[in-house]
Design a protein around this motif. Structure first.
Motif, PDB file in Angstrom:
ATOM      1  N   ASN A  87       0.828  -1.209   0.000  1.00 29.61           N
ATOM      2  CA  ASN A  87       0.000   0.000   0.000  1.00 29.61           C
ATOM      3  C   ASN A  87       0.864   1.260   0.000  1.00 29.61           C
ATOM      4  OD1 ASN A  87      -2.538  -1.236  -0.018  1.00 29.61           O
ATOM      5  ND2 ASN A  87      -2.541  -1.495   2.197  1.00 29.61           N
ATOM      6  N   LEU A  88       1.996   1.206   0.688  1.00 29.05           N
ATOM      7  CA  LEU A  88       2.922   2.336   0.718  1.00 29.05           C
ATOM      8  C   LEU A  88       3.373   2.691  -0.693  1.00 29.05           C
ATOM      9  CD1 LEU A  88       4.563   3.869   3.153  1.00 29.05           C
ATOM     10  CD2 LEU A  88       6.479   2.553   2.254  1.00 29.05           C
ATOM     11  N   ILE A  89       3.729   1.675  -1.465  1.00 26.19           N
ATOM     12  CA  ILE A  89       4.181   1.888  -2.837  1.00 26.19           C
ATOM     13  C   ILE A  89       3.065   2.503  -3.676  1.00 26.19           C
ATOM     14  CG2 ILE A  89       4.917   0.706  -4.939  1.00 26.19           C
ATOM     15  CD1 ILE A  89       6.253  -1.401  -3.045  1.00 26.19           C
ATOM     16  N   ALA A  90       1.867   1.928  -3.594  1.00 25.51           N
ATOM     17  CA  ALA A  90       0.739   2.423  -4.386  1.00 25.51           C
ATOM     18  C   ALA A  90       0.379   3.854  -3.996  1.00 25.51           C
ATOM     19  CB  ALA A  90      -0.466   1.500  -4.204  1.00 25.51           C
ATOM     20  N   CYS A  91       0.405   4.150  -2.700  1.00 28.29           N
ATOM     21  CA  CYS A  91       0.050   5.481  -2.229  1.00 28.29           C
ATOM     22  C   CYS A  91       1.082   6.507  -2.677  1.00 28.29           C
ATOM     23  CB  CYS A  91      -0.087   5.478  -0.715  1.00 28.29           C
ATOM     24  SG  CYS A  91      -0.624   7.059  -0.047  1.00 28.29           S
ATOM     25  N   ALA A  92       2.370   6.185  -2.545  1.00 26.90           N
ATOM     26  CA  ALA A  92       3.418   7.117  -2.956  1.00 26.90           C
ATOM     27  C   ALA A  92       3.274   7.482  -4.422  1.00 26.90           C
ATOM     28  CB  ALA A  92       4.792   6.505  -2.683  1.00 26.90           C
ATOM     29  N   ARG A  93       2.970   6.512  -5.249  1.00 27.64           N
ATOM     30  CA  ARG A  93       2.848   6.783  -6.686  1.00 27.64           C
ATOM     31  C   ARG A  93       1.598   7.595  -7.004  1.00 27.64           C
ATOM     32  NH1 ARG A  93       5.172   0.750  -8.191  1.00 27.64           N
ATOM     33  NH2 ARG A  93       7.351   1.310  -7.726  1.00 27.64           N
ATOM     34  N   GLU A  94       0.538   7.367  -6.256  1.00 26.82           N
ATOM     35  CA  GLU A  94      -0.675   8.162  -6.448  1.00 26.82           C
ATOM     36  C   GLU A  94      -0.428   9.615  -6.030  1.00 26.82           C
ATOM     37  OE1 GLU A  94      -4.545   9.299  -7.311  1.00 26.82           O
ATOM     38  OE2 GLU A  94      -3.488   7.457  -7.867  1.00 26.82           O
ATOM     39  N   VAL A  95       0.239   9.818  -4.906  1.00 35.03           N
ATOM     40  CA  VAL A  95       0.533  11.173  -4.445  1.00 35.03           C
ATOM     41  C   VAL A  95       1.460  11.885  -5.423  1.00 35.03           C
ATOM     42  CG1 VAL A  95       1.672  12.529  -2.632  1.00 35.03           C
ATOM     43  CG2 VAL A  95       0.134  10.656  -2.017  1.00 35.03           C
ATOM     44  N   ALA A  96       2.462  11.163  -5.943  1.00 33.34           N
ATOM     45  CA  ALA A  96       3.381  11.765  -6.907  1.00 33.34           C
ATOM     46  C   ALA A  96       2.635  12.198  -8.164  1.00 33.34           C
ATOM     47  CB  ALA A  96       4.494  10.781  -7.244  1.00 33.34           C
ATOM     48  N   LEU A  97       1.674  11.403  -8.610  1.00 30.18           N
ATOM     49  CA  LEU A  97       0.866  11.768  -9.778  1.00 30.18           C
ATOM     50  C   LEU A  97       0.028  13.011  -9.507  1.00 30.18           C
ATOM     51  CD1 LEU A  97      -0.381   8.290 -11.100  1.00 30.18           C
ATOM     52  CD2 LEU A  97       1.157   9.885 -12.269  1.00 30.18           C
ATOM     53  N   ARG A  98      -0.495  13.121  -8.285  1.00 28.82           N
ATOM     54  CA  ARG A  98      -1.309  14.274  -7.913  1.00 28.82           C
ATOM     55  C   ARG A  98      -0.480  15.530  -7.732  1.00 28.82           C
ATOM     56  NH1 ARG A  98      -6.369  12.692  -4.554  1.00 28.82           N
ATOM     57  NH2 ARG A  98      -6.175  14.877  -3.947  1.00 28.82           N
ATOM     58  N   GLY A  99       0.811  15.349  -7.410  1.00 30.66           N
ATOM     59  CA  GLY A  99       1.689  16.490  -7.185  1.00 30.66           C
ATOM     60  C   GLY A  99       1.892  16.835  -5.730  1.00 30.66           C
ATOM     61  N   SER A 100       1.043  16.330  -4.841  1.00 30.63           N
ATOM     62  CA  SER A 100       1.181  16.579  -3.399  1.00 30.63           C
ATOM     63  C   SER A 100       0.148  15.747  -2.659  1.00 30.63           C
ATOM     64  CB  SER A 100       0.980  18.062  -3.068  1.00 30.63           C
ATOM     65  OG  SER A 100      -0.346  18.464  -3.383  1.00 30.63           O
TER      66      SER A 100
END
Length: 328
Positions: A87-100
């Motif tokens: 979940n950490l990996i998936a969340c980090a990539r989602e946040v990076a896509l959002r920009g913050s």
């Protein structure tokens, strides 16, 4: 009483707050989120050095998002509850896509792996939102202060206790109190800043609150781990991405079973998971099974990213190999 106790606790916290590496000023949402994920069912003492290694290697959420799954899973090895790492990996990539990171509890809940507690904690601590973060420490303190035996009911009662505009500070104050003073066993009531407002203390039975959980007997299972040597190397594989220990490095072997297999192991490692216990039998084999894997230098086994189950099974096998030479 509630407001007075809250004020006393906040004053105590201002003087005695734990110095933790994720409590930066100003608060970094990446560090807040990472620490909250790591701290789920894991102690501060265990998390602190691992957290420092993570942020040294990946100082921003963008850096973490750009890392390979295998690198992150390997760094997580030994922390347990490996669904958190995925979940950490998936969340980090989602946040990076959002920009913050989103700033509200409601939006944080939409990120992978963020449940009610984690979303509320990040919203309150990192962004100052009046979100209520209820963990086991908060439930225990509230159960004792209000004299409520039921843990869930105590958590609900705590929601009205958080002072407006100070939800993040109060959550951390409650967490620190529950960790250092209002402990599950042998609470240090003499050092508690709110003992004068505590129902359980007045009754003289703080450990009776909340009522203990009823422990369920865990079923027992059996597994085989093939021990395949080539000189100073051992054959490792990566577990399927989904399921228990998903994506982690491992010794190869079939699916675990409720029936004890008829094998002659060189070592047996007994391991406890949340919902069952396991006897992992380490059995020598001559050739690697079909499928992908790699030869791992045994002198660098610690860098393979093995979870605790397989690391200890490998250590048991190595110890068994040394025994005949020691006996001789």
């Amino acid at each position: 009483m509630d407001a007075t106790a809250a004020s006393l606790l906040l004053d105590h916290h201002a003087r005695n707050a734990r110095d933790l590496p994720w409590r930066t000023s100003p608060r970094d949402p990446y560090r807040t989120w990472l620490s909250e994920v790591m701290l789920q069912q894991t102690t501060v003492a265990t998390v602190t050095p691992r957290f420092l290694r993570f942020v040294e290697r990946w100082p921003t959420v963008e850096a973490l998002a750009g890392a390979a799954d295998e690198e992150i899973l390997g760094e997580w090895a030994g922390l347990g509850y490996y669904a958190r790492a995925r979940n950490l990996i998936a969340c980090a990539r989602e946040v990076a896509l959002r920009g913050s990171f989103p700033r509200s509890e409601a939006e944080l809940r939409k990120l992978p792996g963020l449940g009610a507690y984690t979303a509320a904690a990040v919203a309150a601590i990192a962004f100052g939102e009046d979100a209520v973060a209820i963990d086991t420490n908060v439930e225990r303190v509230a159960a004792r202060v209000f004299g409520i035996a039921d843990r869930q009911a105590a958590g609900e009662a705590a929601r009205g206790w958080f002072p407006e505009g100070r939800h993040g500070d109060f959550a951390e104050a409650l967490m620190d109190l529950g960790s250092a003073i209002c402990r599950p066993k042998a609470p240090n009531c003499a050092a508690c800043p709110i003992s004068s407002a505590c129902t359980a203390f007045a009754l003289g039975t703080p450990e009776a609150f909340p009522a203990p959980k009823v422990k369920k007997e865990r079923p027992h299972r059996f597994g085989i781990a093939w021990w395949i040597r080539r000189g100073g190397d051992v054959w490792l594989v990566r577990r399927p991405a989904k399921g228990l220990l998903g994506g982690m490095a491992a010794l190869p072997g079939p699916e675990w079973s409720d029936q004890r297999p008829t094998v002659n192991p060189v070592a047996i490692h007994r391991h406890g998971f949340t919902h069952f216990t396991l006897d992992l039998m380490v059995v020598p084999a001559a050739e690697p099974p079909e499928g992908e894997g790699w030869w791992q230098d045994l002198s660098h086994l610690g860098s393979a990213g093995l979870p605790t189950l397989y690391r200890r099974a490998a250590q048991a096998a190595l110890a068994a190999e040394r025994e005949p030479r020691l006996a001789a």
